[in-house]
Design a protein around this motif. Structure first.
Motif, PDB file in Angstrom:
ATOM      1  N   MET A   1      -6.135  16.945  -8.741  1.00  0.00           N
ATOM      2  CA  MET A   1      -4.900  16.424  -8.422  1.00  0.00           C
ATOM      3  C   MET A   1      -3.561  17.196  -9.003  1.00  0.00           C
ATOM      4  SD  MET A   1      -5.548  12.375  -8.548  1.00  0.00           S
ATOM      5  CE  MET A   1      -6.767  11.364  -7.501  1.00  0.00           C
ATOM      6  N   ILE A   2      -2.766  17.219  -8.210  1.00  0.00           N
ATOM      7  CA  ILE A   2      -1.524  17.751  -8.892  1.00  0.00           C
ATOM      8  C   ILE A   2      -0.667  16.997  -9.791  1.00  0.00           C
ATOM      9  CG2 ILE A   2       0.957  18.825  -8.228  1.00  0.00           C
ATOM     10  CD1 ILE A   2      -0.305  19.663  -5.443  1.00  0.00           C
ATOM     11  N   TRP A   3      -0.633  15.576  -9.272  1.00  0.00           N
ATOM     12  CA  TRP A   3      -0.031  14.508 -10.069  1.00  0.00           C
ATOM     13  C   TRP A   3      -1.019  13.512 -10.322  1.00  0.00           C
ATOM     14  CZ3 TRP A   3       4.865  14.766 -11.571  1.00  0.00           C
ATOM     15  CH2 TRP A   3       5.716  15.801 -11.207  1.00  0.00           C
ATOM     16  N   SER A   4      -1.291  13.335 -11.593  1.00  0.00           N
ATOM     17  CA  SER A   4      -2.415  12.305 -12.250  1.00  0.00           C
ATOM     18  C   SER A   4      -1.969  10.809 -11.778  1.00  0.00           C
ATOM     19  CB  SER A   4      -2.334  12.223 -13.444  1.00  0.00           C
ATOM     20  OG  SER A   4      -1.480  11.737 -14.172  1.00  0.00           O
ATOM     21  N   VAL A   5      -3.027   9.995 -11.772  1.00  0.00           N
ATOM     22  CA  VAL A   5      -2.670   8.601 -11.577  1.00  0.00           C
ATOM     23  C   VAL A   5      -1.564   8.022 -12.265  1.00  0.00           C
ATOM     24  CG1 VAL A   5      -3.781   6.162 -11.620  1.00  0.00           C
ATOM     25  CG2 VAL A   5      -4.935   8.204 -10.459  1.00  0.00           C
ATOM     26  N   ALA A   6      -1.451   8.417 -13.540  1.00  0.00           N
ATOM     27  CA  ALA A   6      -0.540   7.718 -14.367  1.00  0.00           C
ATOM     28  C   ALA A   6       0.929   8.186 -14.133  1.00  0.00           C
ATOM     29  CB  ALA A   6      -0.968   8.173 -15.923  1.00  0.00           C
ATOM     30  N   GLU A   7       0.799   9.396 -13.682  1.00  0.00           N
ATOM     31  CA  GLU A   7       2.190  10.276 -13.288  1.00  0.00           C
ATOM     32  C   GLU A   7       2.749   9.431 -11.755  1.00  0.00           C
ATOM     33  OE1 GLU A   7       2.058  14.616 -15.305  1.00  0.00           O
ATOM     34  OE2 GLU A   7       0.814  14.316 -13.396  1.00  0.00           O
ATOM     35  N   GLN A   8       1.542   9.227 -11.113  1.00  0.00           N
ATOM     36  CA  GLN A   8       2.149   8.586  -9.679  1.00  0.00           C
ATOM     37  C   GLN A   8       2.581   7.194 -10.039  1.00  0.00           C
ATOM     38  OE1 GLN A   8      -0.968   8.829  -6.522  1.00  0.00           O
ATOM     39  NE2 GLN A   8      -2.025  10.418  -7.932  1.00  0.00           N
TER      40      GLN A   8
ATOM     41  N   PRO B   1       1.962  24.498  -2.636  1.00  0.00           N
ATOM     42  CA  PRO B   1       1.294  23.363  -3.377  1.00  0.00           C
ATOM     43  C   PRO B   1       1.787  23.554  -4.749  1.00  0.00           C
ATOM     44  CG  PRO B   1      -0.077  25.429  -3.353  1.00  0.00           C
ATOM     45  CD  PRO B   1       1.159  25.384  -2.395  1.00  0.00           C
ATOM     46  N   THR B   2       3.209  23.851  -4.822  1.00  0.00           N
ATOM     47  CA  THR B   2       3.712  23.874  -6.328  1.00  0.00           C
ATOM     48  C   THR B   2       4.044  22.422  -6.582  1.00  0.00           C
ATOM     49  OG1 THR B   2       6.005  24.250  -5.517  1.00  0.00           O
ATOM     50  CG2 THR B   2       4.793  26.226  -5.888  1.00  0.00           C
ATOM     51  N   ARG B   3       4.094  22.487  -7.907  1.00  0.00           N
ATOM     52  CA  ARG B   3       4.365  21.090  -8.576  1.00  0.00           C
ATOM     53  C   ARG B   3       5.732  20.401  -8.324  1.00  0.00           C
ATOM     54  NH1 ARG B   3       1.681  17.654 -12.404  1.00  0.00           N
ATOM     55  NH2 ARG B   3       2.959  16.607 -13.937  1.00  0.00           N
ATOM     56  N   GLU B   4       6.389  20.160  -7.148  1.00  0.00           N
ATOM     57  CA  GLU B   4       7.330  19.531  -6.912  1.00  0.00           C
ATOM     58  C   GLU B   4       7.284  18.203  -7.175  1.00  0.00           C
ATOM     59  OE1 GLU B   4       8.160  20.632  -2.830  1.00  0.00           O
ATOM     60  OE2 GLU B   4       8.591  22.465  -3.318  1.00  0.00           O
ATOM     61  N   PRO B   5       8.236  17.356  -7.226  1.00  0.00           N
ATOM     62  CA  PRO B   5       8.142  15.697  -7.133  1.00  0.00           C
ATOM     63  C   PRO B   5       7.301  15.147  -6.010  1.00  0.00           C
ATOM     64  CG  PRO B   5      10.423  16.456  -7.625  1.00  0.00           C
ATOM     65  CD  PRO B   5       9.700  17.635  -7.380  1.00  0.00           C
ATOM     66  N   PRO B   6       6.439  13.949  -6.437  1.00  0.00           N
ATOM     67  CA  PRO B   6       5.365  13.864  -5.383  1.00  0.00           C
ATOM     68  C   PRO B   6       6.363  12.829  -4.433  1.00  0.00           C
ATOM     69  CG  PRO B   6       5.421  12.323  -7.395  1.00  0.00           C
ATOM     70  CD  PRO B   6       6.193  13.700  -7.686  1.00  0.00           C
ATOM     71  N   PHE B   7       5.769  13.010  -3.136  1.00  0.00           N
ATOM     72  CA  PHE B   7       6.474  11.901  -2.075  1.00  0.00           C
ATOM     73  C   PHE B   7       5.580  10.963  -1.753  1.00  0.00           C
ATOM     74  CE2 PHE B   7       4.321  15.360   0.641  1.00  0.00           C
ATOM     75  CZ  PHE B   7       3.922  14.530   1.705  1.00  0.00           C
ATOM     76  N   PHE B   8       6.080   9.857  -1.198  1.00  0.00           N
ATOM     77  CA  PHE B   8       5.212   8.723  -0.897  1.00  0.00           C
ATOM     78  C   PHE B   8       5.426   8.244   0.676  1.00  0.00           C
ATOM     79  CE2 PHE B   8       4.868   8.838  -5.271  1.00  0.00           C
ATOM     80  CZ  PHE B   8       3.789   8.538  -6.022  1.00  0.00           C
TER      81      PHE B   8
ATOM     82  N   VAL C   1       0.811  -1.177   0.017  1.00  0.00           N
ATOM     83  CA  VAL C   1       0.029   0.040   0.144  1.00  0.00           C
ATOM     84  C   VAL C   1       0.912   1.234   0.234  1.00  0.00           C
ATOM     85  CG1 VAL C   1      -1.861   1.174   1.110  1.00  0.00           C
ATOM     86  CG2 VAL C   1      -1.683  -1.269   1.305  1.00  0.00           C
ATOM     87  N   TYR C   2       0.908   1.834  -1.252  1.00  0.00           N
ATOM     88  CA  TYR C   2       1.857   3.296  -1.242  1.00  0.00           C
ATOM     89  C   TYR C   2       0.442   4.343  -1.102  1.00  0.00           C
ATOM     90  CZ  TYR C   2       5.192   0.116  -3.422  1.00  0.00           C
ATOM     91  OH  TYR C   2       6.268  -0.547  -3.603  1.00  0.00           O
ATOM     92  N   CYS C   3       1.035   5.363  -0.481  1.00  0.00           N
ATOM     93  CA  CYS C   3       0.082   6.531  -0.296  1.00  0.00           C
ATOM     94  C   CYS C   3       0.933   7.846  -0.720  1.00  0.00           C
ATOM     95  CB  CYS C   3      -0.349   6.894   1.157  1.00  0.00           C
ATOM     96  SG  CYS C   3      -1.120   5.422   1.926  1.00  0.00           S
ATOM     97  N   VAL C   4       0.172   8.730  -1.745  1.00  0.00           N
ATOM     98  CA  VAL C   4       1.008   9.808  -1.855  1.00  0.00           C
ATOM     99  C   VAL C   4       0.490  11.093  -1.119  1.00  0.00           C
ATOM    100  CG1 VAL C   4      -0.847  10.643  -3.760  1.00  0.00           C
ATOM    101  CG2 VAL C   4       1.428  11.555  -4.080  1.00  0.00           C
ATOM    102  N   GLY C   5       1.378  11.920  -0.712  1.00  0.00           N
ATOM    103  CA  GLY C   5       1.025  12.988   0.174  1.00  0.00           C
ATOM    104  C   GLY C   5       0.792  14.353  -0.579  1.00  0.00           C
ATOM    105  N   ARG C   6       0.022  15.146  -0.168  1.00  0.00           N
ATOM    106  CA  ARG C   6      -0.462  16.435  -0.422  1.00  0.00           C
ATOM    107  C   ARG C   6      -0.418  16.547  -1.817  1.00  0.00           C
ATOM    108  NH1 ARG C   6       3.533  18.026   4.055  1.00  0.00           N
ATOM    109  NH2 ARG C   6       5.178  18.212   2.536  1.00  0.00           N
ATOM    110  N   ASN C   7      -1.469  15.857  -2.352  1.00  0.00           N
ATOM    111  CA  ASN C   7      -1.669  15.743  -3.886  1.00  0.00           C
ATOM    112  C   ASN C   7      -2.704  16.601  -4.469  1.00  0.00           C
ATOM    113  OD1 ASN C   7      -0.816  14.945  -6.385  1.00  0.00           O
ATOM    114  ND2 ASN C   7      -2.282  13.493  -6.508  1.00  0.00           N
ATOM    115  N   PHE C   8      -3.246  17.546  -3.660  1.00  0.00           N
ATOM    116  CA  PHE C   8      -4.263  18.259  -4.052  1.00  0.00           C
ATOM    117  C   PHE C   8      -3.859  19.783  -3.411  1.00  0.00           C
ATOM    118  CE2 PHE C   8      -6.660  14.431  -4.370  1.00  0.00           C
ATOM    119  CZ  PHE C   8      -7.995  14.840  -5.242  1.00  0.00           C
ATOM    120  N   ALA C   9      -3.760  20.851  -4.283  1.00  0.00           N
ATOM    121  CA  ALA C   9      -3.294  22.003  -3.829  1.00  0.00           C
ATOM    122  C   ALA C   9      -3.781  22.552  -2.729  1.00  0.00           C
ATOM    123  CB  ALA C   9      -3.202  23.041  -4.967  1.00  0.00           C
TER     124      ALA C   9
END
Length: 232
Positions: A177-184, A45-52, A27-35
């Motif tokens: 979403m800042i990062w789409s599912v495909a991008e995640q 909320p800038t488009r920095e690389p996602p973190f998990f 189970v992976y969870c992305v953090g702060r993916n909505f601005a």
């Protein structure tokens, strides 16, 4: 060869329209993916690389469609928060998956909650420690019935909401979403070899807040489904 202890059960999610099950590996969870949620948590909320971060697979709580499930309030917290999220279930794995091919790896989608002992998470942030005590408590990942992508497609827009005792607390749109599912998926696959059975909690909109015993949470994602839980 025998196991020296009974084999631990493996969490498996129900699938809409069949009695088949989807066994969960990681189970992976992305953090702060909505601005707006990033801002309410005090982040840029800038488009920095996602973190998990991760939850144990056995921290998931299965919530069948049409049923109100009892959700236990965990110990060691006085500030237990709801976070409604789109859950993505993978049927194919790989490394370095291109964004353009990432959705081919998705089996289906469900409504989920990333329940959080916020006080413990805040303490961990202040001490620069890991988040497990705040994020990985028992049954901290309620997940509803999976809807196969072959049936519903790949939802990229649609309302995502969470209400408590009939009052809407969280309201957003998947398109926020800042990062789409495909991008995640693509980004994660550069760090881990993804495998069938992996699931991703894809981020939560603004409005996270505390719940108390006796309150009922209803999480809904347009075109995906609904889950209902009463905190006990």
């Amino acid at each position: 060869m025998l196991s020296v202890i009974p084999n631990p059960p493996r969490v498996a999610l129900p699938i809409d329209g069949t009695e088949d099950l989807f066994p969960v590996r990681r189970v992976y969870c992305v953090g702060r993916n909505f601005a707006a949620h990033a801002r309410e948590m005090g982040a840029d909320p800038t488009r920095e690389p996602p973190f998990f971060f991760m939850k144990p697979a056995d921290a998931l709580q299965v919530v069948p469609e049409g049923v109100t499930v009892e959700h236990p309030y965990p110990p060691k917290t006085a500030n237990y928060h709801h976070e409604v999220e789109l859950v993505v279930a993978l049927s194919k794995g790989g490394r370095d998956i291109p964004v353009a091919q990432a959705l081919d790896h998705v089996y289906g989608y469900a409504v989920g909650l990333d329940m959080t002992r916020r006080d413990l998470q805040d303490d961990a942030k202040a001490l620069r420690r890991s988040w497990e005590l705040g994020k990985a408590s028992d049954l901290s990942g309620p997940v509803g019935t999976l809807k196969p992508a072959s049936v519903i497609g790949h939802p990229a827009k649609g309302a995502i909401t969470l209400s408590v005792d009939g009052t809407v607390r969280q309201k957003g749109d998947l398109s926020d979403m800042i990062w789409s599912v495909a991008e995640q998926i693509a980004y994660l696959s550069t760090y881990f070899a993804l495998e069938p059975g992996d699931v991703i909690f894809a981020g939560t909109p603004e409005g996270v807040g505390a719940v108390s015993r006796g309150q009922t949470m209803v999480g809904t994602i347009e075109g995906v489904g609904e889950i209902r839980l009463t905190v006990v």
